[in-house]
Scaffold this motif. Structure first.
Motif, PDB file in Angstrom:
ATOM      1  N   VAL A 111       0.854  -1.184   0.000  1.00 30.11           N
ATOM      2  CA  VAL A 111       0.000   0.000   0.000  1.00 30.11           C
ATOM      3  C   VAL A 111       0.891   1.236   0.000  1.00 30.11           C
ATOM      4  O   VAL A 111       1.690   1.437   0.915  1.00 30.11           O
ATOM      5  CB  VAL A 111      -0.943   0.009   1.229  1.00 30.11           C
ATOM      6  CG1 VAL A 111      -1.825   1.242   1.206  1.00 30.11           C
ATOM      7  CG2 VAL A 111      -1.791  -1.258   1.255  1.00 30.11           C
ATOM      8  N   ASN A 112       0.777   2.043  -1.035  1.00 32.08           N
ATOM      9  CA  ASN A 112       1.580   3.258  -1.190  1.00 32.08           C
ATOM     10  C   ASN A 112       0.765   4.520  -0.902  1.00 32.08           C
ATOM     11  O   ASN A 112       0.995   5.568  -1.514  1.00 32.08           O
ATOM     12  CB  ASN A 112       2.155   3.331  -2.609  1.00 32.08           C
ATOM     13  CG  ASN A 112       3.161   2.244  -2.863  1.00 32.08           C
ATOM     14  OD1 ASN A 112       4.018   1.977  -2.044  1.00 32.08           O
ATOM     15  ND2 ASN A 112       3.040   1.589  -3.998  1.00 32.08           N
ATOM     16  N   THR A 131     -12.491   7.004   9.537  1.00 33.75           N
ATOM     17  CA  THR A 131     -11.817   7.355  10.779  1.00 33.75           C
ATOM     18  C   THR A 131     -10.305   7.356  10.565  1.00 33.75           C
ATOM     19  O   THR A 131      -9.792   6.670   9.675  1.00 33.75           O
ATOM     20  CB  THR A 131     -12.163   6.369  11.908  1.00 33.75           C
ATOM     21  OG1 THR A 131     -11.662   5.071  11.556  1.00 33.75           O
ATOM     22  CG2 THR A 131     -13.664   6.306  12.148  1.00 33.75           C
ATOM     23  N   LEU A 132      -9.623   8.100  11.391  1.00 33.27           N
ATOM     24  CA  LEU A 132      -8.165   8.137  11.330  1.00 33.27           C
ATOM     25  C   LEU A 132      -7.584   6.749  11.562  1.00 33.27           C
ATOM     26  O   LEU A 132      -6.613   6.359  10.909  1.00 33.27           O
ATOM     27  CB  LEU A 132      -7.610   9.106  12.377  1.00 33.27           C
ATOM     28  CG  LEU A 132      -7.710  10.576  12.043  1.00 33.27           C
ATOM     29  CD1 LEU A 132      -7.308  11.430  13.234  1.00 33.27           C
ATOM     30  CD2 LEU A 132      -6.858  10.908  10.851  1.00 33.27           C
ATOM     31  N   SER A 133      -8.184   5.996  12.476  1.00 22.77           N
ATOM     32  CA  SER A 133      -7.649   4.662  12.769  1.00 22.77           C
ATOM     33  C   SER A 133      -7.790   3.730  11.569  1.00 22.77           C
ATOM     34  O   SER A 133      -6.865   2.973  11.261  1.00 22.77           O
ATOM     35  CB  SER A 133      -8.309   4.062  14.007  1.00 22.77           C
ATOM     36  OG  SER A 133      -9.698   3.947  13.833  1.00 22.77           O
ATOM     37  N   ILE A 181      -4.621   2.106   9.502  1.00 20.31           N
ATOM     38  CA  ILE A 181      -4.478   0.663   9.269  1.00 20.31           C
ATOM     39  C   ILE A 181      -4.214   0.406   7.793  1.00 20.31           C
ATOM     40  O   ILE A 181      -3.345  -0.398   7.434  1.00 20.31           O
ATOM     41  CB  ILE A 181      -5.736  -0.094   9.759  1.00 20.31           C
ATOM     42  CG1 ILE A 181      -5.786  -0.094  11.280  1.00 20.31           C
ATOM     43  CG2 ILE A 181      -5.783  -1.512   9.213  1.00 20.31           C
ATOM     44  CD1 ILE A 181      -7.113  -0.559  11.861  1.00 20.31           C
ATOM     45  N   LEU A 182      -4.915   1.101   6.941  1.00 18.81           N
ATOM     46  CA  LEU A 182      -4.699   0.957   5.497  1.00 18.81           C
ATOM     47  C   LEU A 182      -3.321   1.470   5.097  1.00 18.81           C
ATOM     48  O   LEU A 182      -2.580   0.811   4.369  1.00 18.81           O
ATOM     49  CB  LEU A 182      -5.794   1.699   4.733  1.00 18.81           C
ATOM     50  CG  LEU A 182      -5.738   1.627   3.216  1.00 18.81           C
ATOM     51  CD1 LEU A 182      -5.840   0.189   2.741  1.00 18.81           C
ATOM     52  CD2 LEU A 182      -6.833   2.468   2.611  1.00 18.81           C
ATOM     53  N   ALA A 239      -4.219  -3.601   6.744  1.00 22.94           N
ATOM     54  CA  ALA A 239      -5.599  -3.908   6.361  1.00 22.94           C
ATOM     55  C   ALA A 239      -5.658  -5.244   5.636  1.00 22.94           C
ATOM     56  O   ALA A 239      -4.760  -5.590   4.864  1.00 22.94           O
ATOM     57  CB  ALA A 239      -6.163  -2.807   5.474  1.00 22.94           C
ATOM     58  N   LYS A 240      -6.696  -6.006   5.883  1.00 24.92           N
ATOM     59  CA  LYS A 240      -6.895  -7.289   5.218  1.00 24.92           C
ATOM     60  C   LYS A 240      -7.743  -7.141   3.956  1.00 24.92           C
ATOM     61  O   LYS A 240      -7.742  -8.020   3.099  1.00 24.92           O
ATOM     62  CB  LYS A 240      -7.584  -8.279   6.171  1.00 24.92           C
ATOM     63  CG  LYS A 240      -6.791  -8.568   7.422  1.00 24.92           C
ATOM     64  CD  LYS A 240      -5.543  -9.321   7.087  1.00 24.92           C
ATOM     65  CE  LYS A 240      -4.758  -9.624   8.349  1.00 24.92           C
ATOM     66  NZ  LYS A 240      -3.432 -10.101   8.096  1.00 24.92           N
ATOM     67  N   ALA A 241      -8.476  -6.037   3.857  1.00 28.20           N
ATOM     68  CA  ALA A 241      -9.352  -5.817   2.710  1.00 28.20           C
ATOM     69  C   ALA A 241      -9.646  -4.322   2.585  1.00 28.20           C
ATOM     70  O   ALA A 241      -9.417  -3.561   3.519  1.00 28.20           O
ATOM     71  CB  ALA A 241     -10.667  -6.577   2.892  1.00 28.20           C
TER      72      ALA A 241
END
Length: 75
Positions: free
Chosen positions: A5-6, A28-30, A34-35, A40-42
């Motif tokens: 993820v860039n 949300t910021l959280s 995560i992303l 993140a898983k999805a």
């Protein structure tokens, strides 16, 4: 994980903070954090659409495939 993820790179190119992106895409910021960190898983297409629209970019600018076996990226 073979997907990189860039998001942080695109945010830096657009000079946009995580707070600003969070407001624009209504996440949300959280969840954005995560992303951004690749944990993140999805990701929903609607979220990807909102991020691409806010950053004026393509999905391929944010997501990258790396072949774990070869240690190389698709680019």
């Amino acid at each position: 994980m073979p997907i990189i993820v860039n998001l942080d790179v695109m945010m830096a190119k657009r000079k946009m903070s995580l707070n600003e992106l969070s407001e624009k895409v209504e996440l949300t910021l959280s969840n954005l954090s995560i992303l951004k960190t690749g944990k993140a898983k999805a990701i929903r297409f609607s979220t990807l659409h909102a991020i691409c629209k806010a950053l004026d970019c393509q999905p391929g600018d944010i997501l990258e495939y790396a072949d774990d076996d070869k240690g190389t990226t698709s680019r």
